[in-house]
Scaffold this motif. Structure first.
Motif, PDB file in Angstrom:
ATOM      1  N   ILE A 138      33.480  68.075  71.474  1.00 29.71           N
ATOM      2  CA  ILE A 138      34.646  67.560  70.743  1.00 29.71           C
ATOM      3  C   ILE A 138      35.925  67.880  71.520  1.00 29.71           C
ATOM      4  O   ILE A 138      36.854  67.074  71.591  1.00 29.71           O
ATOM      5  CB  ILE A 138      34.720  68.135  69.314  1.00 29.71           C
ATOM      6  N   LEU A 173      35.978  65.414  74.244  1.00 26.56           N
ATOM      7  CA  LEU A 173      36.320  64.093  73.710  1.00 26.56           C
ATOM      8  C   LEU A 173      37.833  63.916  73.656  1.00 26.56           C
ATOM      9  O   LEU A 173      38.386  62.945  74.166  1.00 26.56           O
ATOM     10  CB  LEU A 173      35.730  63.954  72.306  1.00 26.56           C
ATOM     11  N   TRP A 174      38.520  64.874  73.017  1.00 28.70           N
ATOM     12  CA  TRP A 174      39.978  64.734  72.866  1.00 28.70           C
ATOM     13  C   TRP A 174      40.713  64.960  74.182  1.00 28.70           C
ATOM     14  O   TRP A 174      41.815  64.462  74.389  1.00 28.70           O
ATOM     15  CB  TRP A 174      40.498  65.603  71.717  1.00 28.70           C
ATOM     16  N   GLU A 214      39.452  63.710  76.948  1.00 26.73           N
ATOM     17  CA  GLU A 214      39.307  62.363  77.503  1.00 26.73           C
ATOM     18  C   GLU A 214      40.335  61.423  76.885  1.00 26.73           C
ATOM     19  O   GLU A 214      40.906  60.569  77.565  1.00 26.73           O
ATOM     20  CB  GLU A 214      37.897  61.814  77.229  1.00 26.73           C
ATOM     21  N   VAL A 215      40.578  61.577  75.580  1.00 31.39           N
ATOM     22  CA  VAL A 215      41.584  60.739  74.913  1.00 31.39           C
ATOM     23  C   VAL A 215      42.948  60.950  75.590  1.00 31.39           C
ATOM     24  O   VAL A 215      43.667  59.987  75.863  1.00 31.39           O
ATOM     25  CB  VAL A 215      41.649  61.074  73.404  1.00 31.39           C
ATOM     26  N   SER A 254      43.471  61.832  78.610  1.00 32.69           N
ATOM     27  CA  SER A 254      43.399  61.307  79.959  1.00 32.69           C
ATOM     28  C   SER A 254      43.463  59.783  79.997  1.00 32.69           C
ATOM     29  O   SER A 254      44.112  59.194  80.862  1.00 32.69           O
ATOM     30  CB  SER A 254      42.096  61.815  80.586  1.00 32.69           C
ATOM     31  N   HIS A 255      42.813  59.134  79.035  1.00 33.56           N
ATOM     32  CA  HIS A 255      42.680  57.676  79.079  1.00 33.56           C
ATOM     33  C   HIS A 255      43.673  56.920  78.219  1.00 33.56           C
ATOM     34  O   HIS A 255      44.007  55.785  78.535  1.00 33.56           O
ATOM     35  CB  HIS A 255      41.280  57.265  78.609  1.00 33.56           C
ATOM     36  N   HIS A 256      44.048  57.511  77.100  1.00 36.46           N
ATOM     37  CA  HIS A 256      44.887  56.769  76.154  1.00 36.46           C
ATOM     38  C   HIS A 256      46.329  57.253  76.189  1.00 36.46           C
ATOM     39  O   HIS A 256      47.256  56.462  76.209  1.00 36.46           O
ATOM     40  CB  HIS A 256      44.332  56.917  74.732  1.00 36.46           C
ATOM     41  N   VAL A 264      48.838  55.185  70.042  1.00 34.30           N
ATOM     42  CA  VAL A 264      48.052  56.402  70.277  1.00 34.30           C
ATOM     43  C   VAL A 264      48.504  57.496  69.319  1.00 34.30           C
ATOM     44  O   VAL A 264      47.679  58.190  68.709  1.00 34.30           O
ATOM     45  CB  VAL A 264      48.196  56.871  71.744  1.00 34.30           C
ATOM     46  N   VAL A 292      47.078  57.331  65.911  1.00 35.52           N
ATOM     47  CA  VAL A 292      45.729  57.913  65.810  1.00 35.52           C
ATOM     48  C   VAL A 292      45.834  59.436  65.709  1.00 35.52           C
ATOM     49  O   VAL A 292      45.149  60.078  64.916  1.00 35.52           O
ATOM     50  CB  VAL A 292      44.855  57.506  67.019  1.00 35.52           C
ATOM     51  N   TYR A 293      46.715  60.013  66.515  1.00 37.54           N
ATOM     52  CA  TYR A 293      46.908  61.473  66.482  1.00 37.54           C
ATOM     53  C   TYR A 293      47.428  61.915  65.116  1.00 37.54           C
ATOM     54  O   TYR A 293      47.008  62.941  64.583  1.00 37.54           O
ATOM     55  CB  TYR A 293      47.918  61.918  67.550  1.00 37.54           C
TER      56      TYR A 293
END
Lengths: 220, 213
Positions: free
Chosen positions: A96, A99-100, A102-103, A105-107, A145, A148-149
């Protein structure tokens, strides 16, 4: 021997690594690299990072680049001291956190760094003005973004759960610079994101790193 | 219980996870999310992935999105099974991470818009941005020179063995190699050698068959 970080504290990516080192209470030496004189493009530097960017980490005979690979290495090597940045004891929790991360990094990163580049870096380079269309487009992406946060942080105190991890840490330097622009409302108008940011920037490790984050934006 | 992967088997990010699961010999089930009809933007899928993208996984009660996080989780969980994708020591793992991060910041950031313009837009009947494609090709050439140099003295990106650093590049590379700008890889001897070797792996061949390529 203490780890060496090559870079300048004003670079967000270097600051990312310095934050991690402070959270893990790990000694290090910051070896200055003069970015304005393009020392990071010299052959001696390219032999450490062929992409010609800071930071670079040296730990004995290991040379590492990519700030998020460096923070992962430091967090793992020193997992038993300082802040638990990866929740290493539980594989699902670690996932997890990843995952965040990566978020971020990508978003998050592509949108926020495009805005910072236009409002802070471009003016420093002297010749051009900020491209308003690029700023506009990326502010819109960033807003989505942060929506979502906002929802996520309504359920958990930090992005990956109830404790501060790399998933939060990786955001810090660029949010710091972003909050100095005239678009700080994107954060301040979202109560959960705002509260999260206020928590992140009150951490002792951050107070040690923020004096180095010295580039000032041109506000528009 | 079998891992459920929500996604489309022809899409690059689900393929990243599928390739990992195949390399690790982990059983899975694909639940098709139809990208052509924007199923990934519908409320049911947004509950699995709030950014409206694929893939997402469900493994019993455990849910995860972000293909690289999913791949890493399974590579770690099943470290003793199938191919070792993570590196043997802490230091080697860090080098694997380094080149996996390079894929994000230098490679994907260029290849994604290239594939969007050369493959996806034509499929959707939209106009390709030719000027952007030219610009991206130049930038990608500079990046691939660095890769080619790394592969001159290393069999794979992070050393002597195939790892996550190589795997994570493969789905997008697969798309790139099917366009008419594939010379950008083929003309670089070490990159070409590496690509031939990684695509000869049984897991990749299985994936390509599943995807109908």
């Amino acid at each position: 021997m203490a780890m060496k970080v090559y870079g300048d504290g004003m670079s967000a990516c270097v600051a990312r690594v310095l934050l991690c080192l402070h959270e893990k209470e790990t000694e290090f030496e910051l070896v200055p690299v003069d970015l304005f004189a393009c020392h990071h493009k010299l052959p001696s530097f390219l032999s450490m990072n062929p992409f010609g960017q800071v930071p670079v980490l040296q730990d004995d005979d290991l040379t590492l680049f990519e700030s998020r690979a460096i923070t992962a290495y430091i967090a793992d090597k020193h997992k038993d001291k300082g802040t638990d940045l990866t929740r290493h004891a539980d594989a699902k929790e670690t996932a997890i956190v990843k995952l965040w991360s990566e978020v971020e990094s990508h978003h998050f990163n592509p949108a926020v760094s495009a805005v910072i580049h236009q409002l802070i870096v471009v003016p420093l380079q002297g010749e051009k003005s900020p491209d308003a269309a690029i700023v506009e487009e990326n502010l819109e992406k960033l807003g989505k973004v942060l929506d979502v946060y906002e929802e996520r942080l309504g359920k958990t105190k930090y992005l990956a759960g109830d404790s501060y991890t790399l998933a939060d840490l990786h955001h810090v330097p660029y949010i710091y610079y972003f909050m100095k622009t005239s678009h700080a409302g994107l954060v301040n108008d979202r109560p959960n994101v705002k509260a999260w940011w206020e928590d992140l920037c009150s951490r002792p490790a951050f107070l040690k790193v923020s004096p180095g984050l010295t580039i000032a934006p041109v506000t528009n | 219980m079998v891992v459920k992967l929500y996604g489309q088997v022809t899409a690059a990010c689900p393929q990243r996870v599928l390739l990992c699961l195949l390399e690790k010999e982990i059983e899975f089930e694909i639940v098709h999310i139809d990208l052509d009809t924007l199923e990934q933007k519908r409320p049911e899928h947004l509950l699995r992935q709030p950014f409206g993208q694929v893939p997402a996984i469900e493994d019993g009660d455990f849910k995860l999105f972000e293909s690289r996080a999913i791949a890493r989780y399974y590579a770690t969980k099943y470290s003793d099974q199938g191919t070792n994708l993570l590196g043997k020591s802490l230091e080697h793992r860090a080098i694997v991470d380094q080149w996996a991060d390079v894929e994000v910041g230098y490679f994907n950031v260029l290849v994604h818009p290239l594939v969007m313009n050369l493959v996806i837009k034509p499929r959707l009947g939209e106009e390709c941005d030719a000027a952007l494609v030219e610009e991206l090709k130049v930038k990608l050439g500079v990046v691939l020179d660095i890769y080619d140099n790394q592969l001159a003295s290393n069999r794979f990106l992070a050393g002597d063995e195939f790892t996550m650093a190589d795997l994570t590049h493969m789905p997008a590379m697969g798309y790139l190699m099917r366009t008419d700008i594939n010379r950008i890889v083929k003309d670089r001897a070490n990159m070409n050698r590496w690509w031939e070797e990684v695509t000869a792996r049984p897991a990749w061949k299985k994936l390509m068959k599943m995807a109908g390529f």
